[in-house]
Design a protein around this motif. Structure first.
Motif, PDB file in Angstrom:
ATOM      1  N   ALA A 288      -4.818  -0.154  -9.797  1.00  0.00           N
ATOM      2  CA  ALA A 288      -3.672  -0.934  -9.326  1.00  0.00           C
ATOM      3  C   ALA A 288      -4.233  -2.031  -8.426  1.00  0.00           C
ATOM      4  N   PHE A 289      -3.721  -3.241  -8.551  1.00  0.00           N
ATOM      5  CA  PHE A 289      -4.267  -4.374  -7.806  1.00  0.00           C
ATOM      6  C   PHE A 289      -3.601  -4.476  -6.441  1.00  0.00           C
ATOM      7  N   ASP A 290      -4.410  -4.374  -5.394  1.00  0.00           N
ATOM      8  CA  ASP A 290      -3.937  -4.498  -4.013  1.00  0.00           C
ATOM      9  C   ASP A 290      -4.492  -5.806  -3.465  1.00  0.00           C
ATOM     10  N   ARG A 291      -3.638  -6.813  -3.325  1.00  0.00           N
ATOM     11  CA  ARG A 291      -4.101  -8.131  -2.900  1.00  0.00           C
ATOM     12  C   ARG A 291      -4.091  -8.277  -1.382  1.00  0.00           C
TER      13      ARG A 291
ATOM     14  N   LEU B 256       2.465   5.819  -6.141  1.00  0.00           N
ATOM     15  CA  LEU B 256       2.007   5.844  -7.532  1.00  0.00           C
ATOM     16  C   LEU B 256       0.790   6.743  -7.719  1.00  0.00           C
ATOM     17  N   GLU B 257       0.069   7.019  -6.633  1.00  0.00           N
ATOM     18  CA  GLU B 257      -1.177   7.789  -6.659  1.00  0.00           C
ATOM     19  C   GLU B 257      -2.168   7.170  -7.646  1.00  0.00           C
ATOM     20  N   ALA B 258      -2.362   5.879  -7.513  1.00  0.00           N
ATOM     21  CA  ALA B 258      -3.255   5.147  -8.407  1.00  0.00           C
ATOM     22  C   ALA B 258      -4.527   4.738  -7.673  1.00  0.00           C
TER      23      ALA B 258
ATOM     24  N   ARG C 202       0.824  -1.214   0.000  1.00  0.00           N
ATOM     25  CA  ARG C 202       0.000   0.000   0.000  1.00  0.00           C
ATOM     26  C   ARG C 202       0.852   1.256   0.000  1.00  0.00           C
ATOM     27  N   LEU C 203       2.010   1.214   0.642  1.00  0.00           N
ATOM     28  CA  LEU C 203       2.900   2.370   0.609  1.00  0.00           C
ATOM     29  C   LEU C 203       3.411   2.623  -0.806  1.00  0.00           C
TER      30      LEU C 203
END
Length: 116
Positions: A90-93, A22-24, A16-17
Motif C-alpha cells: 500500500a502506498f503511504d505518501r 487494512l493490515e497491508a 496511516r490509520l
C-alpha cells in the motif's frame, strides 16, 4: 513546527490509520529538499523489510533532489522488496502531494514490479 508541516503530518496520520486497518505492507515515502527516502514496512509496522534512498552509495552520484533521482530510488526499493519476497504494498505518501518526485518514485516502483 510550522503550520504547513503540522497539516502534512495530520494528513499522514490519517492515511496511516486507514492502512493499519487494512493490515497491508506499506511503501512509505519521505521527501526532503535534498533527498528521497523509501521504506517497505511490515503490516504490523514493527519491521523494515526493504529500504532505499538517495543517500545509498550507488545513487549518490549526481543530483539527489530531482525526478530522475526519485525514479532510481523507486526502482531500487522495488528490486529490494522483491528480493525480500514482497510484491503487494500500500502506498503511504506521508502526507506529501502525489505529484513531482513522489509520483515519479511511485511510478518507478510500479514498473519495478510492486503492485499498489
Amino acid at each position: 513546527m510550522s503550520d504547513k508541516k503540522v497539516i502534512r503530518l495530520r494528513r499522514a496520520r490519517r492515511t496511516r490509520l486507514k492502512l493499519r486497518d487494512l493490515e497491508a505492507v506499506r511503501l512509505c515515502v519521505h521527501r526532503s529538499s535534498q533527498h528521497m527516502y523509501a521504506q517497505v514496512i511490515s503490516a504490523d509496522g514493527a519491521k523494515v523489510l526493504a529500504s532505499a534512498s538517495t543517500l545509498d552509495s550507488e545513487l549518490r552520484a549526481g543530483s539527489t533532489s530531482n525526478i530522475e533521482a526519485a525514479k532510481k530510488v523507486g526502482q531500487l526499493v522495488a528490486e529490494r522488496a522483491k528480493a525480500a519476497g514482497v510484491t503487494q504494498v500500500a502506498f503511504d505518501r506521508s502526507g506529501f502531494k502525489y505529484h513531482g518526485r513522489v509520483k515519479a518514485l511511485a511510478d518507478a516502483a510500479r514498473e519495478g514490479g510492486l503492485e499498489f
